[in-house]
Design an enzyme around this catalytic site. Structure first.
Site, PDB file in Angstrom:
ATOM      1  N   GLY A  50       1.045  -1.167  -0.689  1.00 32.56           N
ATOM      2  CA  GLY A  50       0.116   0.085  -0.085  1.00 32.56           C
ATOM      3  C   GLY A  50       0.862   1.756   0.004  1.00 32.56           C
ATOM      4  N   GLU A 104       3.586   3.818   6.071  1.00 30.75           N
ATOM      5  CA  GLU A 104       2.024   3.085   5.537  1.00 30.75           C
ATOM      6  C   GLU A 104       1.715   3.659   5.315  1.00 30.75           C
ATOM      7  OE1 GLU A 104       0.690   0.154   6.458  1.00 30.75           O
ATOM      8  OE2 GLU A 104       0.730  -0.665   8.084  1.00 30.75           O
ATOM      9  N   ASP A 105       0.471   3.475   4.377  1.00 26.73           N
ATOM     10  CA  ASP A 105      -0.354   3.964   3.583  1.00 26.73           C
ATOM     11  C   ASP A 105      -1.803   4.321   4.435  1.00 26.73           C
ATOM     12  OD1 ASP A 105      -1.733   0.853   4.470  1.00 26.73           O
ATOM     13  OD2 ASP A 105      -2.105   0.287   2.570  1.00 26.73           O
ATOM     14  N   ASP A 108      -5.345   1.294  10.859  1.00 27.24           N
ATOM     15  CA  ASP A 108      -6.431   1.192  10.947  1.00 27.24           C
ATOM     16  C   ASP A 108      -6.526   0.773  12.465  1.00 27.24           C
ATOM     17  OD1 ASP A 108      -8.597  -0.191  11.123  1.00 27.24           O
ATOM     18  OD2 ASP A 108      -8.913  -0.401   9.136  1.00 27.24           O
ATOM     19  N   LYS A 136      -6.722   6.229  10.926  1.00 25.08           N
ATOM     20  CA  LYS A 136      -7.756   6.021  11.373  1.00 25.08           C
ATOM     21  C   LYS A 136      -8.180   6.056  13.036  1.00 25.08           C
ATOM     22  CE  LYS A 136      -9.352   3.006   7.448  1.00 25.08           C
ATOM     23  NZ  LYS A 136     -10.316   1.459   7.045  1.00 25.08           N
ATOM     24  N   PHE A 157     -13.513   3.295   4.537  1.00 26.51           N
ATOM     25  CA  PHE A 157     -12.693   1.854   3.566  1.00 26.51           C
ATOM     26  C   PHE A 157     -13.149   2.807   2.279  1.00 26.51           C
ATOM     27  CE2 PHE A 157     -11.660  -1.073   0.483  1.00 26.51           C
ATOM     28  CZ  PHE A 157     -10.336  -1.601   1.390  1.00 26.51           C
ATOM     29  N   ILE A 158     -11.061   3.003   1.651  1.00 24.83           N
ATOM     30  CA  ILE A 158     -11.169   3.688   1.178  1.00 24.83           C
ATOM     31  C   ILE A 158     -10.229   2.465  -0.236  1.00 24.83           C
ATOM     32  CG2 ILE A 158     -11.201   5.656   1.963  1.00 24.83           C
ATOM     33  CD1 ILE A 158      -8.357   6.050   2.508  1.00 24.83           C
ATOM     34  N   ASP A 164      -6.237  -0.608  -2.063  1.00 28.60           N
ATOM     35  CA  ASP A 164      -6.242  -1.639  -2.748  1.00 28.60           C
ATOM     36  C   ASP A 164      -7.849  -2.337  -2.069  1.00 28.60           C
ATOM     37  OD1 ASP A 164      -5.282  -3.287  -0.251  1.00 28.60           O
ATOM     38  OD2 ASP A 164      -5.901  -4.766  -1.731  1.00 28.60           O
TER      39      ASP A 164
HETATM   40  P1  IMP Z   1      -4.146  -2.782  10.351  1.00 27.30           P
HETATM   41  O1  IMP Z   1      -2.915  -3.337  10.863  1.00 27.30           O
HETATM   42  O2  IMP Z   1      -5.380  -2.833  10.563  1.00 27.30           O
HETATM   43  O3  IMP Z   1      -3.559  -1.173  11.035  1.00 27.30           O
HETATM   44  O4  IMP Z   1      -4.634  -2.342   9.024  1.00 27.30           O
HETATM   45  C1  IMP Z   1      -3.490  -1.502   8.308  1.00 27.30           C
HETATM   46  C2  IMP Z   1      -2.938  -2.168   6.844  1.00 27.30           C
HETATM   47  O5  IMP Z   1      -4.489  -2.954   6.388  1.00 27.30           O
HETATM   48  C3  IMP Z   1      -2.718  -1.318   6.339  1.00 27.30           C
HETATM   49  O6  IMP Z   1      -1.684  -1.202   5.843  1.00 27.30           O
HETATM   50  C4  IMP Z   1      -3.169  -1.734   4.783  1.00 27.30           C
HETATM   51  O7  IMP Z   1      -2.854  -2.539   4.145  1.00 27.30           O
HETATM   52  C5  IMP Z   1      -5.083  -2.527   4.932  1.00 27.30           C
HETATM   53  N1  IMP Z   1      -6.354  -1.108   5.313  1.00 27.30           N
HETATM   54  C6  IMP Z   1      -6.757  -1.029   6.427  1.00 27.30           C
HETATM   55  N2  IMP Z   1      -7.484  -0.195   6.157  1.00 27.30           N
HETATM   56  C7  IMP Z   1      -8.262   0.088   4.824  1.00 27.30           C
HETATM   57  C8  IMP Z   1      -8.624   0.674   3.784  1.00 27.30           C
HETATM   58  O8  IMP Z   1      -9.772   1.307   4.308  1.00 27.30           O
HETATM   59  N3  IMP Z   1      -8.260   0.972   2.823  1.00 27.30           N
HETATM   60  C9  IMP Z   1      -7.213  -0.131   1.768  1.00 27.30           C
HETATM   61  N4  IMP Z   1      -6.387  -0.759   2.918  1.00 27.30           N
HETATM   62  C10 IMP Z   1      -6.666  -1.004   4.384  1.00 27.30           C
HETATM   63 MG    MG Z   2      -0.964  -1.592   4.327  1.00 26.05          MG
END
Ligand code: IMP
Ligand code: MG
Length: 181
Positions: A50, A104-105, A108, A136, A157-158, A164
């Site tokens: 991402g 990071e992209d 979440d 987020k 969700f984007i 992606d």
């Molecule tokens: P986390 O581990 O829950 O913080 O999620 C992180 C990873 O989940 C990000 O690096 C993304 O690859 C993916 N992700 C989380 N939210 C989104 C979203 O809204 N769109 C697309 N990918 C997401």
């Molecule tokens: Mg990611």
């Protein structure tokens, strides 16, 4: 009328135009430019897939020298986190004595960042900070500080600009959101 696009089974509409992403990337780069100089020997650790677009725009706005390396993680299936973070490509750059910035992209739940920080611990980095294009805060359950968040968003969700939906949509220059349940 809002532009709508279909990706797989979902409808997405534009949420953040490329011009606004551009300003947010510039602003976060300026913050980093105030915090680091060439002497800091910074390593940017991009999290694939991402972060590829964000990282490539970010580095061109940094005015201190950096090294760049990547890891590849996976935790998402469809529009939700599985809670399990898989290492698809591990990291192999020597970080001892270095100032590391994870790029990071999107952060979440924070599971991926937590996982990254665990694997970087005890490797002798001088400092470790986190930079993300999107954060987020409502979904974040981590305790690690997110030092550089370019933009905060809600529980959406984007896709686009690297992000992606089931591997589609990464090439879009704007950010789109799905309102489908
Ligand atoms: P986390 O581990 O829950 O913080 O999620 C992180 C990873 O989940 C990000 O690096 C993304 O690859 C993916 N992700 C989380 N939210 C989104 C979203 O809204 N769109 C697309 N990918 C997401
Ligand atoms: Mg990611």
């Amino acid at each position: 009328m809002t532009e709508k696009i279909k990706i797989c089974d979902r409808t997405f509409e534009i949420m953040i135009p490329a011009s606004q992403i551009d300003s947010a990337v510039t602003a976060v780069a300026e913050r980093m430019n105030r915090d680091y100089t060439d002497d800091d020997r910074v390593i940017l650790l991009g999290v694939l897939n991402g972060s590829f677009m964000f990282l490539s725009d970010l580095v061109r706005r940094l005015n201190f020298r950096v090294e760049i390396c990547f890891v590849k993680l996976s935790s998402y299936e469809g529009v939700a986190s599985t809670g399990v973070v898989k290492d698809l490509i591990g990291f192999n750059c020597p970080i001892e004595g270095r100032n590391v910035v994870i790029v990071e992209d999107i952060v979440d739940t924070g599971n991926s960042i937590h996982h990254m920080l665990n694997s970087l611990n005890n490797r002798g980095a001088k400092s470790i900070k986190v930079c993300t294009l999107f954060f987020k805060p409502e979904l974040y359950v981590g305790s690690a500080e997110i030092h550089y968040a370019a933009m905060n968003i809600g529980n959406d969700f984007i896709v686009g600009y690297g992000l992606d939906y089931n591997e589609f949509g990464r090439e879009l220059p704007d950010i789109y959101v799905t309102r489908d349940e």
